[in-house]
Design an enzyme around this catalytic site. Structure first.
Site, short mmCIF file in Angstrom:
data_model
loop_
_atom_site.label_atom_id
_atom_site.label_comp_id
_atom_site.label_asym_id
_atom_site.label_seq_id
_atom_site.Cartn_x
_atom_site.Cartn_y
_atom_site.Cartn_z
N GLU A 131 0.88 -1.18 -0.05
CA GLU A 131 -0.04 -0.06 0.20
C GLU A 131 0.78 1.37 0.11
OE1 GLU A 131 -2.88 -0.25 3.30
OE2 GLU A 131 -3.45 -2.05 2.55
N ALA A 134 2.47 1.23 3.36
CA ALA A 134 2.50 -0.07 3.85
C ALA A 134 3.47 -0.96 2.95
CB ALA A 134 1.54 -0.72 4.61
N GLN A 361 30.24 -0.44 -18.31
CA GLN A 361 31.40 0.20 -18.45
C GLN A 361 32.33 -0.67 -19.42
OE1 GLN A 361 31.96 2.84 -16.53
NE2 GLN A 361 34.14 3.33 -17.25
N GLU A 388 10.08 -6.96 -2.63
CA GLU A 388 10.05 -8.08 -1.63
C GLU A 388 11.15 -7.67 -0.63
OE1 GLU A 388 8.79 -11.92 -0.78
OE2 GLU A 388 8.30 -10.58 -2.43
#
Length: 408
Positions: A131, A134, A361, A388
């Site tokens: 959320e 959250a 690079q 996660e």
């Protein structure tokens, strides 16, 4: 219990070769186009459904592999192809696993087929947990589900964000608060059937990377679902809440730590995604270094480039080993006494960011353009240190676990 091994068996190698071929022949050729379009790659998902990759059966086979290596192997190969398209293919699995883990047999048989559809009419599903206020702090969730006993219906209100397939899904699985006093133990999951009034897509996010994966807000305004859409059923929920209240009285931290164990077990899969992206970028850089000549010789003959590639490969292999160890532990019920799940996700995600940057690079100016895929891979890699659980959260979990402190 399966012994831990660092070598895939013959059956796993066959699946690995099959997935690698699909990633090379179907996913990679489409990667740049769908990254630019920032749209769900329906044709690729359909191809995955035709060959059996986009299906519950396939992921169930990998999930229940007793070695624990089925899921990380599959994730690495698909994300080696392209992170955005791969997430579009595996994103439905998040919702499906939620139903498998918590649903009744009737719910599993009813809803999971509707999440995938079939090869002629593919569908997707969305798992909606995060959320606006959250993310890592799941205890701050505000979406509420209130039971209307007279009608045997649940009424949901709130806003979910960062939902993969949010708003375009045929079936949404929504996590909501049913008892605010119990923190994360007061949550329950609900099926939102197709075309349910009150559910709508909010903002669709225009992202830095994984742009072929649809990410959006999901808004719930007086969404009513039958009591049968509560995963596990009302009786099971009431029993679980009663136990949680008793445990909270006896020692609330045990409740919080039990919830964290669920996240620990799922994080190695994200680590495997990161390994796939890192490996893809490393392989491009290695091939380029072997063929690109400067001052009359391939640039890999320069010690600076050679050492850089050596470090890249070492980090990738180390990340894979951490992911495999944690995956084996999770499947075989080994406790994560040192937060090994978070360790694997932390190291693999940081490795993906570093390796993709180093690949740019090595390619120099070419690496900075969209003519070469490492630019896209670098953008994609940024998400692994965020979703996660951010890298900062992983370090916090590891540190508090090592110290024997409660994880909040």
């Amino acid at each position: 219990m399966a012994e831990f091994t660092m070598e895939l068996n013959d059956e796993q190698k066959e699946v690995q070769d099959w997935l690698h071929g699909f990633a090379a022949d179907v996913i990679r050729p489409a990667a740049a186009e769908w990254d630019e379009r920032e749209e769900t790659p329906w044709p690729v998902i359909q191809e995955a459904a035709k060959v059996g990759i986009y299906s519950l059966d396939f992921y169930a086979q990998q999930y229940f592999d007793p070695t624990g290596l089925g899921i990380p192997m599959a994730m690495e190969e698909l994300f080696w192809g392209d992170a955005g398209i791969a997430l579009s293919i595996v994103g439905t699995g998040l919702a499906a696993v939620g139903v498998l883990a918590n649903g009744t047999e009737e719910q599993i048989g009813t809803w999971i087929p509707q999440m995938y559809g079939d090869a002629g009419d593919v569908k997707v599903a969305a798992f909606c947990s995060s959320e606006p206020d959250a993310g890592s702090d799941v205890a701050s969730m505000r979406t509420r589900a209130v039971y209307d006993e007279a009608k045997d219906e649940w009424v949901l209100n709130g806003t979910k964000t960062w939902a993969t397939n949010g708003g375009i899904a045929n079936v949404h699985v929504v996590v909501a608060v049913v008892d605010s006093e119990l923190g994360s133990k007061g949550h329950a999951s609900f099926i939102i059937p197709p075309n349910t009034p009150g559910l709508s897509q909010g903002q669709k996010f225009k992202k830095h990377g994984i742009r072929a994966s649809h990410t959006a807000e999901v808004v719930l305004e007086d969404v009513r679902v039958p009591g049968s859409c509560l995963l596990g059923g009302k009786e099971k929920l009431d029993e679980r809440l009663a136990r949680a209240r008793e445990r909270a009285k006896a020692g609330g931290e045990r409740v919080k730590n039990a919830a964290m164990a669920t996240f620990e077990a799922s994080r190695p899969a994200v680590g495997a995604m990161a390994v796939g992206t890192a490996r893809a970028a490393y392989e491009v850089a290695l091939d380029y270094a072997k063929t690109r000549e400067q001052f009359g010789r391939p640039i890999i003959d320069n010690q600076g480039v050679a050492f850089q590639l050596a470090d890249m490969r070492t980090s990738i292999d180390a990340a894979r080993l951490l992911v495999w160890r944690a995956s084996w532990m999770a499947v075989n019920g080994k406790p994560f006494t040192a937060a090994e799940g978070s360790m694997s996700k932390l190291f693999a995600s940081e490795t993906a960011k570093k390796v993709t940057a180093e690949a740019i690079q090595i390619l120099g100016g070419n690496g900075y353009t969209r003519e070469y895929p490492v630019e896209r891979m670098h953008r994609d890699a940024a998400i692994y240190t965020i979703f996660e659980g951010t890298s900062e959260i992983q370090r916090l979990v590891i540190a508090r676990t090592l110290a024997g402190m409660p994880i909040r």
